[in-house]
Design an enzyme around this catalytic site. Structure first.
Site, PDB file in Angstrom:
ATOM      1  CB  ILE A 157      31.447  40.764  35.681  1.00 23.84           C
ATOM      2  CG1 ILE A 157      30.277  40.863  34.677  1.00 23.84           C
ATOM      3  CG2 ILE A 157      30.982  41.161  37.150  1.00 23.84           C
ATOM      4  CD1 ILE A 157      29.188  39.998  34.726  1.00 23.84           C
ATOM      5  N   GLY A 159      35.262  40.881  40.405  1.00 26.13           N
ATOM      6  CA  GLY A 159      34.449  40.070  41.571  1.00 26.13           C
ATOM      7  C   GLY A 159      34.807  40.814  42.704  1.00 26.13           C
ATOM      8  N   GLY A 187      40.414  38.577  38.899  1.00 26.43           N
ATOM      9  CA  GLY A 187      39.049  38.422  38.837  1.00 26.43           C
ATOM     10  C   GLY A 187      38.733  37.919  37.442  1.00 26.43           C
ATOM     11  CB  SER A 188      35.960  37.986  38.864  1.00 27.23           C
ATOM     12  OG  SER A 188      34.930  38.750  38.493  1.00 27.23           O
ATOM     13  NE  ARG A 189      28.622  36.016  35.957  1.00 25.12           N
ATOM     14  CZ  ARG A 189      27.617  35.794  36.590  1.00 25.12           C
ATOM     15  NH1 ARG A 189      27.843  35.812  37.902  1.00 25.12           N
ATOM     16  NH2 ARG A 189      26.357  36.010  35.996  1.00 25.12           N
TER      17      ARG A 189
END
Length: 226
Positions: A157, A159, A187-189
């Protein structure tokens, strides 16, 4: 220190740009030496930050068919049962790992198996901890049928800072636990969705390492190490 292939081009052109800017300043702005020195110092900090971001440290990978290994470096920010609407359309246990700018941004296969589903989603760039980032941001979705049997879904994911997601897998590929499946630039997740009866081995706030930290254990009839 090994540099990841995704960062070599960026680092090369960043270095050229910073060197050119500093040479121009020292040539045409020689009377303002104080400013030039400050700019040179900032240039070094910027380049070293990028260098750290794109580092690719050697890892001794931990593998086992019924264990889910952390797909990325970072901090566990979500552990909860949720409805997964894209592929399963039922309740799954979600484990989310937030990657700060100082973390290694390589993403790794959390399990070994066959890729049964892959999709890239263009999207927004909400901050990674926003509740809707998992469904609204730019992202990829990968579903792997694990060697232990259960299907595991994981997402890269983007960001607020991330502007490009890179992936190395496609439907039908056979993947190995711990191998790189992608990279998130700036990023990020990463979200992981497992069956609700999966035993989670981490806690909220815990720091994990991609390819090494055990985050969950799948239900299987095979003998376990734990």
């Amino acid at each position: 220190m090994k540099i990841h292939k995704e960062g070599r081009r960026i680092l090369f052109f960043t270095l050229l740009a910073l060197l050119a800017a500093n040479l121009l300043l020292f040539r045409y702005n020689a009377e303002n030496s104080g400013f030039n020195k400050v700019f040179a110092g900032i240039s070094v900090i910027v380049f070293l930050t990028l260098l750290q971001f794109f580092r690719s440290p050697a890892r001794r990978l931990f593998t086992h068919e019924d264990l889910v290994i952390a797909p990325a470096d970072g901090k566990v920010v979500v552990i909860e049962d949720v409805e997964e609407p894209e592929y399963f359309n039922d309740k799954r246990k979600q484990i989310s790992i937030f990657m700060s700018p100082i973390n290694v941004h390589i993403t790794r296969n959390p399990i070994s198996g066959i890729v049964r589903y892959f999709k890239y989603h263009p999207g927004n760039y909400l901050v990674a901890w926003h509740p809707k980032s998992s469904t609204k941001n730019e992202r990829t979705t990968v579903v792997v049928e694990s060697e232990a049997g259960p299907l595991v879904l994981f997402r890269q994911i983007a960001g607020a800072m991330a502007r490009r997601i890179v992936w190395y897998v496609n439907e039908g590929d056979e993947v190995s636990q711990g191998e790189e499946f992608g990279f998130i630039k700036f990023g990020s997740r990463v979200d992981i969705f497992v069956p609700v009866d999966t035993e989670v081995k981490v806690q909220i706030g815990e720091k994990v390492k991609g390819g090494q930290t055990i985050i969950a254990q799948l239900k299987t009839t095979a003998p376990s190490l734990f």
